[in-house]
Design a protein around this motif. Structure first.
Motif, short mmCIF file in Angstrom:
data_model
loop_
_atom_site.label_atom_id
_atom_site.label_comp_id
_atom_site.label_asym_id
_atom_site.label_seq_id
_atom_site.Cartn_x
_atom_site.Cartn_y
_atom_site.Cartn_z
N ALA A 222 8.14 5.33 -15.65
CA ALA A 222 9.06 6.29 -15.02
C ALA A 222 9.52 7.32 -16.05
CB ALA A 222 10.25 5.55 -14.43
N ARG A 223 9.30 8.58 -15.74
CA ARG A 223 9.70 9.66 -16.67
C ARG A 223 11.14 10.09 -16.44
NH1 ARG A 223 4.63 13.73 -15.90
NH2 ARG A 223 4.95 14.30 -18.08
N GLN A 224 11.69 9.67 -15.32
CA GLN A 224 13.10 9.90 -14.99
C GLN A 224 13.50 8.82 -14.00
OE1 GLN A 224 11.95 13.77 -13.06
NE2 GLN A 224 13.40 13.12 -11.48
N ASP A 225 14.76 8.73 -13.66
CA ASP A 225 15.18 7.77 -12.65
C ASP A 225 14.53 8.14 -11.32
OD1 ASP A 225 16.74 6.75 -14.64
OD2 ASP A 225 18.66 7.29 -13.73
N VAL A 226 13.85 7.15 -10.70
CA VAL A 226 13.14 7.42 -9.44
C VAL A 226 13.56 6.40 -8.38
CG1 VAL A 226 10.90 7.69 -8.32
CG2 VAL A 226 11.14 8.24 -10.76
N PRO A 227 14.19 6.84 -7.28
CA PRO A 227 14.51 5.91 -6.19
C PRO A 227 13.22 5.41 -5.52
CG PRO A 227 15.76 7.97 -6.01
CD PRO A 227 14.69 8.21 -7.02
N TYR B 239 0.83 -1.20 0.00
CA TYR B 239 0.00 0.00 0.00
C TYR B 239 0.87 1.26 0.00
CZ TYR B 239 -3.65 3.32 1.26
OH TYR B 239 -4.52 4.39 1.26
N ALA B 240 1.92 1.27 0.81
CA ALA B 240 2.77 2.46 0.91
C ALA B 240 3.46 2.75 -0.42
CB ALA B 240 3.81 2.26 2.02
N ASP B 241 4.01 1.73 -1.06
CA ASP B 241 4.67 1.94 -2.35
C ASP B 241 3.67 2.32 -3.43
OD1 ASP B 241 7.21 1.49 -1.38
OD2 ASP B 241 7.29 -0.61 -2.00
N ALA B 242 2.48 1.72 -3.37
CA ALA B 242 1.45 2.04 -4.36
C ALA B 242 1.08 3.51 -4.31
CB ALA B 242 0.21 1.18 -4.13
N THR B 243 0.86 4.04 -3.12
CA THR B 243 0.50 5.46 -3.02
C THR B 243 1.67 6.36 -3.39
OG1 THR B 243 0.98 5.39 -0.62
CG2 THR B 243 -1.31 5.09 -1.31
N ARG B 244 2.90 5.92 -3.10
CA ARG B 244 4.06 6.72 -3.51
C ARG B 244 4.12 6.84 -5.03
NH1 ARG B 244 7.02 3.40 0.35
NH2 ARG B 244 7.21 4.52 2.32
N VAL B 245 3.97 5.72 -5.72
CA VAL B 245 4.08 5.74 -7.18
C VAL B 245 2.92 6.50 -7.80
CG1 VAL B 245 3.99 4.29 -9.25
CG2 VAL B 245 5.47 3.64 -7.33
N LEU B 246 1.70 6.21 -7.36
CA LEU B 246 0.53 6.82 -7.97
C LEU B 246 0.40 8.31 -7.65
CD1 LEU B 246 -2.10 3.96 -7.45
CD2 LEU B 246 -0.77 4.49 -9.50
N GLY B 247 1.04 8.74 -6.58
CA GLY B 247 1.00 10.15 -6.23
C GLY B 247 2.20 10.94 -6.72
N ASP B 248 3.10 10.29 -7.44
CA ASP B 248 4.36 10.91 -7.85
C ASP B 248 4.31 11.23 -9.34
OD1 ASP B 248 7.01 11.54 -8.50
OD2 ASP B 248 7.84 10.10 -7.06
N ARG B 249 4.40 12.51 -9.68
CA ARG B 249 4.30 12.91 -11.09
C ARG B 249 5.52 12.53 -11.92
NH1 ARG B 249 0.99 18.61 -11.60
NH2 ARG B 249 -0.89 17.90 -10.50
N ARG B 250 6.53 11.96 -11.27
CA ARG B 250 7.66 11.46 -12.05
C ARG B 250 7.31 10.14 -12.75
NH1 ARG B 250 12.19 11.54 -7.47
NH2 ARG B 250 10.38 10.73 -6.32
#
Length: 402
Positions: free
Chosen positions: A295-300, A57-68
């Motif tokens: 991923a639109r750029q490298d994302v940690p 859940y935590a990673d899902a919200t990070r990815v879906l909320g990240d405009r990168r």
């Protein structure tokens, strides 16, 4: 093409026959183990390249909320040029996505859609009356759960029955896996073009239908084009049927195998029924594929860096049963006090029609429980035909008696 990711486990792709499940109605165990071990995963795409898999859940919200992470992987190619589908929300990002959402959102709030409850109730009553009149046993999926969301979308758009039939004939070709891929893609292009023609007619009308209102609005975001209106129509039609139908069908299928059946759902008030709807949305693993981002750029992310250009699949059913988010997440508890779930996505791309979907689910459940309180399965659960594809984890039929 994505390179190998030696530190990220390789698991079977969605709908692979090699996926393990703890029980026939559970999300993939292979994905749950990644989540519980705090790992990202990878799986092979049809071209043999690798995609990243998000399961917590935590990673899902990070990815879906990240405009990168962008939505370009979801862009349809329905217009006259390759990759050209104006207004296709699933594949757009800011600023174009933001412009269209601002135009559309006022028409899809809970308040704006409240008038639809009467129509949904009437449509549900008509379908159930016909099913009950024909007698038991009946296929609840075919007679009620599958057609009703489609009828609701067309009612919202005020599409006459003759044009509904025309759109459906074209879509039937696109949905037929026996047809060659190019034939199927051509069918979707044809229905989009037919919807462009429909929107063009509505632009010059004077009614209060949704498409006409959007085309004639003179807001600060600028006018909506007929192509953008057609994309909205097609996305509502395609996105507004299967998720609602399969969520409710799978939920009913699960509940009918338990003591008390559908009687465990409280219908004494809307708040109790709404809680049951939210639990079905959280618990039922009907979305096999999840949400795709690039991923639109490298994302940690965690112990990894997602390289630019790599596809990322966020598996919603597994994230929505994350024990770090919910107590006893594998229990279907229709009286659960609810935190937010991911059934409609998260962030800027959260499903535009989530209020409509919730309203449909509530009305459909209420009408079914009121008219068919003794509903039961007409066959052994093992004999219910399933629909398991790259995108869908559901039933192909639901034989019931009452």
């Amino acid at each position: 093409m994505p390179a190998e990711h030696p530190d990220a486990p390789l698991v079977p792709s969605p709908a692979s026959p090699d996926l393990r499940r703890r029980c026939p109605l559970s999300p993939p165990q292979d994905y749950e183990e990644l989540r519980d071990n705090g790992q990202l995963g990878t799986f092979r795409l049809p071209d043999d390249s690798l995609a990243w898999l998000i399961t917590s859940y935590a990673d899902a919200t990070r990815v879906l909320g990240d405009r990168r992470f962008g939505s370009g992987a979801n862009m349809a190619s329905l217009g006259p040029e390759e990759g050209d589908t104006p207004g296709w929300l699933f594949g757009l990002d800011a600023p174009e996505h933001t412009r269209l959402r601002r135009l559309f959102t006022p028409h899809f709030t809970a308040r704006a859609l409240s008038h639809m409850e009467i129509r949904i109730t009437a449509l549900a009553g008509e379908r159930l009356d016909a099913m009950l009149a024909a007698g038991a046993p009946a296929d609840l999926f075919k007679e009620f759960l599958w057609p009703l969301p489609r009828l609701v979308v067309y009612d919202l758009l005020d599409v006459p029955s003759a044009q509904q039939d025309d759109f459906e004939r074209r879509l039937a070709v696109g949905d037929d896996p026996a047809q060659p891929l190019e034939e199927r893609l051509g069918a979707f292009r044809n229905v989009w073009r037919a919807m462009v023609a429909f929107a063009r007619e509505r632009r010059h009308g004077h009614g209060d239908d949704l498409i006409g209102q959007l085309l004639r609005a003179d807001g600060e975001e600028g006018p909506l084009t007929v192509e953008e209106a057609a994309s909205l129509m097609l996305s509502l039609r395609l996105g507004g049927q299967a998720p609602v139908a399969h969520t409710l069908a799978m939920g009913i299928f699960m509940l009918l195998q338990r003591d008390g059946g559908l009687g465990t759902i409280p219908i004494e008030d809307d708040a109790s029924l709404d809680s049951a709807v939210e639990e079905l949305l959280r618990h039922v693993p009907s979305n096999n594929l999840g949400i795709v981002r690039t991923a639109r750029q490298d994302v940690p992310l965690g112990d990894h860096t997602i390289p630019a250009g790599h596809p990322v699949f966020v598996n919603l059913p597994v994230a929505d049963r994350d024990p770090a988010r919910w107590p006893a997440p594998d229990d279907l508890d229709v009286k659960r006090a609810h935190a937010s779930h991911l059934a409609f996505g998260y962030g800027a791309h959260r499903c535009l029609g989530h209020h409509l979907a919730r309203l449909e689910l509530r009305v459909m459940l209420r009408e079914l429980l009121t008219r068919c309180p003794q509903l039961r399965l007409a066959v052994d659960p093992a004999d219910v035909r399933r629909e398991i594809t790259a995108t869908t984890f559901g039933v192909a039929e639901l034989p019931v008696s009452w």
